[in-house]
Motif scaffolding. Structure first.
Motif, PDB file in Angstrom:
ATOM      1  N   TYR A 158       0.808  -1.214   0.000  1.00 24.08           N
ATOM      2  CA  TYR A 158       0.000   0.000   0.000  1.00 24.08           C
ATOM      3  C   TYR A 158       0.843   1.267   0.000  1.00 24.08           C
ATOM      4  CZ  TYR A 158      -4.104  -2.925   0.834  1.00 24.08           C
ATOM      5  OH  TYR A 158      -5.102  -3.853   0.720  1.00 24.08           O
ATOM      6  N   ARG A 159       2.037   1.214   0.560  1.00 24.81           N
ATOM      7  CA  ARG A 159       2.941   2.372   0.476  1.00 24.81           C
ATOM      8  C   ARG A 159       3.252   2.677  -0.988  1.00 24.81           C
ATOM      9  NH1 ARG A 159       7.003   0.471   2.963  1.00 24.81           N
ATOM     10  NH2 ARG A 159       6.786   1.408   5.030  1.00 24.81           N
ATOM     11  N   LYS A 160       3.529   1.648  -1.781  1.00 25.23           N
ATOM     12  CA  LYS A 160       3.814   1.838  -3.204  1.00 25.23           C
ATOM     13  C   LYS A 160       2.595   2.407  -3.938  1.00 25.23           C
ATOM     14  CE  LYS A 160       7.334  -1.797  -3.372  1.00 25.23           C
ATOM     15  NZ  LYS A 160       7.600  -3.225  -3.699  1.00 25.23           N
ATOM     16  N   LYS A 161       1.409   1.968  -3.537  1.00 29.02           N
ATOM     17  CA  LYS A 161       0.193   2.486  -4.178  1.00 29.02           C
ATOM     18  C   LYS A 161      -0.037   3.951  -3.817  1.00 29.02           C
ATOM     19  CE  LYS A 161      -2.361  -1.531  -5.422  1.00 29.02           C
ATOM     20  NZ  LYS A 161      -3.693  -1.845  -5.911  1.00 29.02           N
ATOM     21  N   ARG A 162       0.215   4.297  -2.547  1.00 28.89           N
ATOM     22  CA  ARG A 162       0.105   5.705  -2.164  1.00 28.89           C
ATOM     23  C   ARG A 162       1.072   6.555  -2.969  1.00 28.89           C
ATOM     24  NH1 ARG A 162       3.142   8.019   2.804  1.00 28.89           N
ATOM     25  NH2 ARG A 162       4.748   7.143   1.446  1.00 28.89           N
ATOM     26  N   ASP A 163       2.321   6.082  -3.081  1.00 23.64           N
ATOM     27  CA  ASP A 163       3.331   6.844  -3.815  1.00 23.64           C
ATOM     28  C   ASP A 163       2.947   7.006  -5.286  1.00 23.64           C
ATOM     29  OD1 ASP A 163       4.713   6.962  -1.446  1.00 23.64           O
ATOM     30  OD2 ASP A 163       6.217   5.456  -1.994  1.00 23.64           O
ATOM     31  N   ALA A 164       2.325   5.962  -5.856  1.00 21.68           N
ATOM     32  CA  ALA A 164       1.893   6.043  -7.263  1.00 21.68           C
ATOM     33  C   ALA A 164       0.800   7.095  -7.435  1.00 21.68           C
ATOM     34  CB  ALA A 164       1.393   4.678  -7.731  1.00 21.68           C
ATOM     35  N   MET A 165      -0.126   7.172  -6.474  1.00 23.36           N
ATOM     36  CA  MET A 165      -1.187   8.180  -6.573  1.00 23.36           C
ATOM     37  C   MET A 165      -0.619   9.577  -6.378  1.00 23.36           C
ATOM     38  SD  MET A 165      -4.951   8.385  -4.749  1.00 23.36           S
ATOM     39  CE  MET A 165      -5.705   7.262  -5.943  1.00 23.36           C
ATOM     40  N   GLU A 166       0.290   9.724  -5.434  1.00 24.63           N
ATOM     41  CA  GLU A 166       0.920  11.027  -5.196  1.00 24.63           C
ATOM     42  C   GLU A 166       1.637  11.511  -6.461  1.00 24.63           C
ATOM     43  OE1 GLU A 166       2.278  14.301  -2.708  1.00 24.63           O
ATOM     44  OE2 GLU A 166       0.996  12.647  -2.078  1.00 24.63           O
ATOM     45  N   GLU A 167       2.370  10.614  -7.081  1.00 19.39           N
ATOM     46  CA  GLU A 167       3.109  10.940  -8.308  1.00 19.39           C
ATOM     47  C   GLU A 167       2.145  11.346  -9.430  1.00 19.39           C
ATOM     48  OE1 GLU A 167       6.065   8.653 -11.465  1.00 19.39           O
ATOM     49  OE2 GLU A 167       5.895   7.889  -9.418  1.00 19.39           O
ATOM     50  N   ALA A 168       1.027  10.605  -9.542  1.00 15.83           N
ATOM     51  CA  ALA A 168       0.043  10.909 -10.592  1.00 15.83           C
ATOM     52  C   ALA A 168      -0.632  12.261 -10.334  1.00 15.83           C
ATOM     53  CB  ALA A 168      -0.991   9.789 -10.674  1.00 15.83           C
ATOM     54  N   PHE A 169      -0.912  12.571  -9.062  1.00 13.83           N
ATOM     55  CA  PHE A 169      -1.476  13.899  -8.747  1.00 13.83           C
ATOM     56  C   PHE A 169      -0.557  15.005  -9.263  1.00 13.83           C
ATOM     57  CE2 PHE A 169      -3.933  12.463  -4.673  1.00 13.83           C
ATOM     58  CZ  PHE A 169      -4.972  12.001  -5.455  1.00 13.83           C
ATOM     59  N   ARG A 170       0.722  14.877  -8.933  1.00 17.34           N
ATOM     60  CA  ARG A 170       1.686  15.927  -9.309  1.00 17.34           C
ATOM     61  C   ARG A 170       1.846  16.015 -10.830  1.00 17.34           C
ATOM     62  NH1 ARG A 170       3.910  17.696  -4.699  1.00 17.34           N
ATOM     63  NH2 ARG A 170       3.886  16.308  -2.885  1.00 17.34           N
ATOM     64  N   LYS A 171       1.659  14.882 -11.486  1.00 17.21           N
ATOM     65  CA  LYS A 171       1.860  14.820 -12.937  1.00 17.21           C
ATOM     66  C   LYS A 171       0.648  15.332 -13.714  1.00 17.21           C
ATOM     67  CE  LYS A 171       3.261  11.330 -16.400  1.00 17.21           C
ATOM     68  NZ  LYS A 171       3.619   9.892 -16.554  1.00 17.21           N
ATOM     69  N   TYR A 172      -0.571  15.015 -13.247  1.00 17.66           N
ATOM     70  CA  TYR A 172      -1.754  15.244 -14.073  1.00 17.66           C
ATOM     71  C   TYR A 172      -2.718  16.325 -13.562  1.00 17.66           C
ATOM     72  CZ  TYR A 172      -0.394  10.913 -16.417  1.00 17.66           C
ATOM     73  OH  TYR A 172       0.301   9.948 -17.113  1.00 17.66           O
ATOM     74  N   LEU A 173      -2.707  16.629 -12.271  1.00 13.75           N
ATOM     75  CA  LEU A 173      -3.660  17.617 -11.775  1.00 13.75           C
ATOM     76  C   LEU A 173      -3.095  19.020 -11.936  1.00 13.75           C
ATOM     77  CD1 LEU A 173      -5.072  15.918  -8.528  1.00 13.75           C
ATOM     78  CD2 LEU A 173      -5.873  15.728 -10.901  1.00 13.75           C
ATOM     79  N   PRO A 174      -3.916  19.981 -12.344  1.00 13.00           N
ATOM     80  CA  PRO A 174      -3.417  21.345 -12.559  1.00 13.00           C
ATOM     81  C   PRO A 174      -2.851  21.940 -11.269  1.00 13.00           C
ATOM     82  CG  PRO A 174      -5.826  21.244 -12.731  1.00 13.00           C
ATOM     83  CD  PRO A 174      -5.339  19.844 -12.682  1.00 13.00           C
ATOM     84  N   GLN A 175      -1.581  22.303 -11.309  1.00  8.74           N
ATOM     85  CA  GLN A 175      -0.889  22.793 -10.124  1.00  8.74           C
ATOM     86  C   GLN A 175      -1.523  24.079  -9.600  1.00  8.74           C
ATOM     87  OE1 GLN A 175       1.740  20.965  -8.609  1.00  8.74           O
ATOM     88  NE2 GLN A 175       0.804  19.544 -10.060  1.00  8.74           N
ATOM     89  N   GLY A 176      -1.659  24.149  -8.279  1.00 10.18           N
ATOM     90  CA  GLY A 176      -2.231  25.323  -7.650  1.00 10.18           C
ATOM     91  C   GLY A 176      -3.744  25.327  -7.597  1.00 10.18           C
ATOM     92  N   GLU A 177      -4.381  24.376  -8.281  1.00  7.54           N
ATOM     93  CA  GLU A 177      -5.846  24.336  -8.315  1.00  7.54           C
ATOM     94  C   GLU A 177      -6.424  23.256  -7.406  1.00  7.54           C
ATOM     95  OE1 GLU A 177      -7.372  26.626  -9.759  1.00  7.54           O
ATOM     96  OE2 GLU A 177      -5.875  27.453 -11.139  1.00  7.54           O
ATOM     97  N   VAL A 178      -5.554  22.393  -6.884  1.00 13.38           N
ATOM     98  CA  VAL A 178      -5.995  21.280  -6.035  1.00 13.38           C
ATOM     99  C   VAL A 178      -5.098  21.224  -4.802  1.00 13.38           C
ATOM    100  CG1 VAL A 178      -6.581  18.832  -5.948  1.00 13.38           C
ATOM    101  CG2 VAL A 178      -6.557  20.007  -8.150  1.00 13.38           C
ATOM    102  N   LYS A 179      -5.715  21.030  -3.641  1.00 13.21           N
ATOM    103  CA  LYS A 179      -4.956  20.901  -2.394  1.00 13.21           C
ATOM    104  C   LYS A 179      -5.155  19.501  -1.830  1.00 13.21           C
ATOM    105  CE  LYS A 179      -5.862  25.752  -1.171  1.00 13.21           C
ATOM    106  NZ  LYS A 179      -6.503  26.643  -0.161  1.00 13.21           N
TER     107      LYS A 179
END
Length: 401
Positions: free
Chosen positions: A304-325
């Protein structure tokens, strides 16, 4: 026919609210849908072979464990938990301080039977786990909600709330808190605030329900002592479950607390389900006795640590920066996101068109709120699904912005 039934329904039925997550299941199961909605463990990490080995207890004790059991729980499992939980509890529990239940939601239900009369008030975090508040509300509870930050519930606000409520004639019975990797917030209740919460409970004569379903699934940071371990007067009921550290299909959970409270919960349980499945309890016990809980749990945590890290990485990669907290959780199952410029309901509708689903934030607020929040579960989807799903979510968000 409906008019006939309405004359027979209880008052509780008219106030009944279904779980929004359960109601979403038909949507989530659409072909091609990537779901971050339900808080489900990943079946790929279920210890199937080890649990099959635990079924060997049927060869030795099948005639006993296929019989009715005591409502208090299967004694060998209680004895194991007394030893195994000692580091978290601060001491070894007596077996009459432990009750085995059918899932941890039953703990909330039984404690509500013991403590809540219609019109009573419960203090909880804002937001909080909707399954617990639905259960309490079905018992007639209303809620005093306490805002949170990255250190959990802002407990310093509680005294003023309690005093105001009591001046208005309200009966405040207990505090409900999810202490580790909060559902849905992902934060921990800090040590300082845990100590303060005990002081407040003492001063205002309240009980605390310390809900800790995720505490054994920690990825980062030092473990924070449980509120139960700080309790010297029997004011804390501690709740935990095998759902996240073995598998939810076992439906085996446990709580620890004041012997008098545990006894009263047990008597209510006699009328609810007689006893938790003895077969399930016995197989869980054998799994633990064989050492699989201790040997397999690190694999679950790493997975689950690896899955959390994968989601964190995807957030930074795909979500518009500054628009999501969001806050990065140090364990557990969930991310809690905020989109200040976009309503989560609008984003949900757009995301579903792109075949990706999450849970809206509003149901987690017992007294309203959460229009710009939503919860994402990182444990169930594969790494590839997480990448693709958050890519689609990013597209949906950009279209709305």
């Amino acid at each position: 026919m409906s008019n006939f039934l309405e004359s027979l329904y209880s008052q509780a039925t008219f106030n009944l609210k279904p779980s929004p997550i359960r109601e979403m299941l038909h949507l989530i199961r659409r072909p091609g849908m990537i779901s971050f909605a339900g808080g489900m463990p990943d079946p790929e990490i279920f210890p199937v072979e080890q649990f099959k080995e635990a079924a060997g207890i049927l060869d030795r004790e099948g005639k006993d464990v296929l019989q009715y059991g005591t409502t208090e729980g299967y004694l060998p499992l209680k004895e194991f938990l007394a030893e195994w939980t000692a580091p978290k509890m601060g001491r070894k529990l007596a077996t009459d301080e432990i009750l085995i239940t059918t899932g941890s939601t039953q703990i909330v239900d039984l404690l509500s039977w013991v403590l809540i009369d219609k019109g009573d008030w419960v203090i909880c975090e804002e937001p909080t786990f909707l399954g617990a508040t639905l259960t309490m509300r079905n018992h007639g509870a209303s809620f005093l909600t306490v805002p949170c930050d990255e250190n959990g519930m802002k407990v310093d606000m509680i005294p003023e709330m309690v005093e105001k409520a009591r001046k208005e004639g309200k009966k405040v019975k207990f505090i409900y808190t999810i202490v580790n990797f909060h559902n849905p917030l992902g934060c921990d209740l800090s040590l300082e605030r845990r100590k303060k919460l005990i002081e407040i409970a003492e001063k205002y004569n309240l009980l605390i329900l310390e809900d800790d379903p995720y505490g054994y699934v920690r990825f980062d940071g030092e473990e924070i002592p449980s509120i139960f371990s700080m309790d010297t007067s029997g004011r804390v009921v501690f709740a935990c479950s095998f759902s996240k550290i073995l598998a939810p299909g076992t439906r085996v959970a446990w709580c620890a607390g004041n012997k008098e409270v545990i006894r009263k919960m047990t008597v209510f349980k006699q009328g609810v389900d007689v006893c938790t499945s003895v077969v399930a309890q016995a197989m869980v016990y054998e799994y633990c006795r064989l050492g699989h809980l201790d040997s397999f749990l690190p694999k679950i945590i790493d997975h689950y640590r690896k899955k959390r890290d994968a989601m964190e990485e995807a957030f930074r990669k795909y979500l518009p920066q500054g628009e999501v907290k969001w806050l990065t959780p140090r364990g557990g199952f969930f991310y809690w996101l905020e989109t200040p410029k976009v309503k989560a309901k609008d984003l949900f509708e757009k995301a579903v068109e792109k075949k990706v689903a999450f849970v809206l934030g509003e149901p987690f607020f017992p007294n309203g709120g959460g229009e710009h929040n939503f919860r994402m579960c990182f444990t169930f989807a594969s790494k590839e699904q997480t990448e693709e799903g958050i890519s689609r979510l990013g597209e949906a968000l950009r279209e709305l912005l």
